[in-house]
Enzyme design. Structure first.
Site, PDB file in Angstrom:
ATOM      1  N   ASP A  59       0.852  -1.186   0.000  1.00  0.00           N
ATOM      2  CA  ASP A  59       0.000   0.000   0.000  1.00  0.00           C
ATOM      3  C   ASP A  59       0.894   1.244   0.000  1.00  0.00           C
ATOM      4  O   ASP A  59       1.678   1.450   0.935  1.00  0.00           O
ATOM      5  CB  ASP A  59      -0.901  -0.032   1.248  1.00  0.00           C
ATOM      6  CG  ASP A  59      -1.871   1.133   1.296  1.00  0.00           C
ATOM      7  OD1 ASP A  59      -1.809   1.977   0.391  1.00  0.00           O
ATOM      8  OD2 ASP A  59      -2.693   1.190   2.227  1.00  0.00           O
ATOM      9  N   THR A  92      -2.337   6.315  -4.356  1.00  0.00           N
ATOM     10  CA  THR A  92      -1.110   6.953  -3.837  1.00  0.00           C
ATOM     11  C   THR A  92       0.094   6.601  -4.707  1.00  0.00           C
ATOM     12  O   THR A  92       0.839   7.479  -5.122  1.00  0.00           O
ATOM     13  CB  THR A  92      -0.832   6.501  -2.387  1.00  0.00           C
ATOM     14  OG1 THR A  92      -1.133   5.120  -2.278  1.00  0.00           O
ATOM     15  CG2 THR A  92      -1.637   7.266  -1.403  1.00  0.00           C
ATOM     16  N   THR A  93       0.273   5.300  -5.018  1.00  0.00           N
ATOM     17  CA  THR A  93       1.411   4.871  -5.834  1.00  0.00           C
ATOM     18  C   THR A  93       1.327   5.499  -7.222  1.00  0.00           C
ATOM     19  O   THR A  93       2.314   6.039  -7.736  1.00  0.00           O
ATOM     20  CB  THR A  93       1.436   3.335  -5.944  1.00  0.00           C
ATOM     21  OG1 THR A  93       1.368   2.779  -4.630  1.00  0.00           O
ATOM     22  CG2 THR A  93       2.696   2.848  -6.614  1.00  0.00           C
ATOM     23  N   ASP A 392      -8.871   1.574   3.213  1.00  0.00           N
ATOM     24  CA  ASP A 392      -8.841   2.138   1.855  1.00  0.00           C
ATOM     25  C   ASP A 392     -10.078   1.747   1.074  1.00  0.00           C
ATOM     26  O   ASP A 392     -10.660   2.554   0.327  1.00  0.00           O
ATOM     27  CB  ASP A 392      -7.591   1.652   1.108  1.00  0.00           C
ATOM     28  CG  ASP A 392      -6.324   2.304   1.639  1.00  0.00           C
ATOM     29  OD1 ASP A 392      -6.438   3.226   2.451  1.00  0.00           O
ATOM     30  OD2 ASP A 392      -5.218   1.885   1.252  1.00  0.00           O
TER      31      ASP A 392
END
Length: 398
Positions: A59, A92-93, A392
């Protein structure tokens, strides 16, 4: 530059092309770290803390929070990505990779003589165009199948496919249960409880509440069906007066009379609960559960146990709100006007003992507007990984 050196002789100063190179290389460095954990085929990262605690995750949000980023530009990119995670629970990534790639491409043009200001204005135009295209493409859908696709997209990048498919159904059902027409969804009404027990595939949705404490008397029933639930915030224990006061007595009989009067104050409240239980339950085999935010002393517990009433004391404040939403009824702060309308209802109440820990389950509620996701796993880092994924997933579906 001289002025900065006068203010702080130890300051490191980078200007123009050197500063640009430093910032772009910091973004590309962060991109290289997160690149390998993108998507369902991404690799896991093992993070080891100073105390030797292990965290296994892919994550991006967890990685960015746990990594100790020193460079100010890289730190700024990490904050942008985690801000997105707080709202949407995902991306996010992807965010870090896109920023890194944009700066990498900008470096090529700047090295050919393009002014950085022109590149920045180009990014701004591209942003406006991208937002316009996204607005045209967006669809307003909220059916269960669409929500399952959204949750699955988010979860399959964080945990293995089998677990992601299980969590997808759980998360979508949890959000649909707490949804109220015309009101924003409050994710605090989904309690996340964890038990170090069995495997992650035993994680389940409880349409009711799970509390991490049990009844405090050995003679109280461990399981009751068709139960009335009384939620209260009333002290059922002997308490000292708040003001300094003295009592003078001439004989042991007078002292005994005082002790009885003090005890009667508490016994009267317990008797009110017992009278209500007798009125609503009568001779049937229905259960009666009292969940109290304040304390219940041994004498009161004994009196309630004799009547077959299950009493839980020192419940968390957030659980008091959730019980009312899950089971119905009203949370009472006084027993002076206690009525059957104040009671909630649950089809099943039982206690589960795991080692030294006790868990109380309130299930089979009629129309629960607060639910619990019970996460199970064989060890702490598995539970932590699933907790992060559930968090999430909930935000993505919301």
């Amino acid at each position: 530059m001289a002025a900065v050196k006068q203010l702080n002789p130890k300051a490191e100063v980078a200007r123009a092309a050197q500063a640009l190179d430093l910032n772009i290389s910091a973004a590309m460095g962060l991109q290289d770290v997160l690149r390998t954990n993108l998507g369902p085929k991404g690799t896991m990262k093992m993070l080891v803390g100073g105390a030797g605690d292990i965290k296994i995750t892919k994550d991006g949000n967890v990685l960015l929070h746990e990594m100790q980023i020193q460079h100010p530009t890289a730190s700024l990119i990490a904050r942008v990505a985690t801000a997105q995670d707080d709202i949407t629970g995902d991306g996010t990534t992807s965010n870090v990779l896109i920023i890194g790639e944009l700066l990498k491409q900008a470096k090529v043009y700047i090295s050919d003589g393009l002014h950085p200001r022109t590149a920045a204005e180009g990014f701004d135009l591209a942003k406006k165009k991208a937002l316009k295209v996204l607005d045209e493409m967006s669809l307003n859908r909220s059916s269960r199948d669409d929500l399952i696709n959204v949750a699955q997209t988010s979860l399959r990048t964080k945990v293995k496919g089998q677990v992601a498919d299980l969590l997808t159904e759980i998360i979508v059902d949890a959000v649909l249960a707490i949804k109220k027409e015309g009101e924003p969804i409050d994710l605090h009404m989904v309690e996340i409880m964890s038990m170090e027990h069995k495997t992650e595939m035993d994680t389940k949705l409880v349409k009711g509440l799970v509390m991490d404490h049990g009844a405090r008397h050995p003679d109280m029933p461990k399981k009751v069906t068709d139960a009335f639930i009384l939620t209260c915030n009333v002290s059922l224990e002997y308490e000292k007066s708040e003001v300094n006061s003295g009592f003078f007595y001439k004989s042991a009989a007078e002292r005994e009379k005082l002790v009885k009067a003090e005890r009667a104050f508490c016994d009267d409240k317990v008797q009110q609960i017992i009278d209500l239980k007798r009125a609503v339950v009568g001779d049937s085999d229905k259960g009666f559960v009292v969940v109290n935010q304040k304390g219940v002393d041994p004498n009161s517990l004994d009196a309630l146990a004799r009547e077959g009433i299950v009493a839980l004391r020192r419940a968390k404040r957030r659980n008091m709100e959730r019980i009312v939403l899950a089971c119905g009824g009203t949370a009472v702060n006084s027993f002076d006007d206690l009525k059957p309308e104040h009671l909630g209802h649950a089809g099943l109440f039982y206690e589960h003992v795991l080692g030294d820990d006790k868990y109380s389950f309130i299930e089979e509620c009629d129309n629960p507007q607060s639910v619990t996701i019970l996460i199970k796993g064989p060890n702490k880092h598995t539970i932590t990984q699933i907790k992060d994924a559930v968090r999430d997933g909930l935000r993505a579906v919301k």
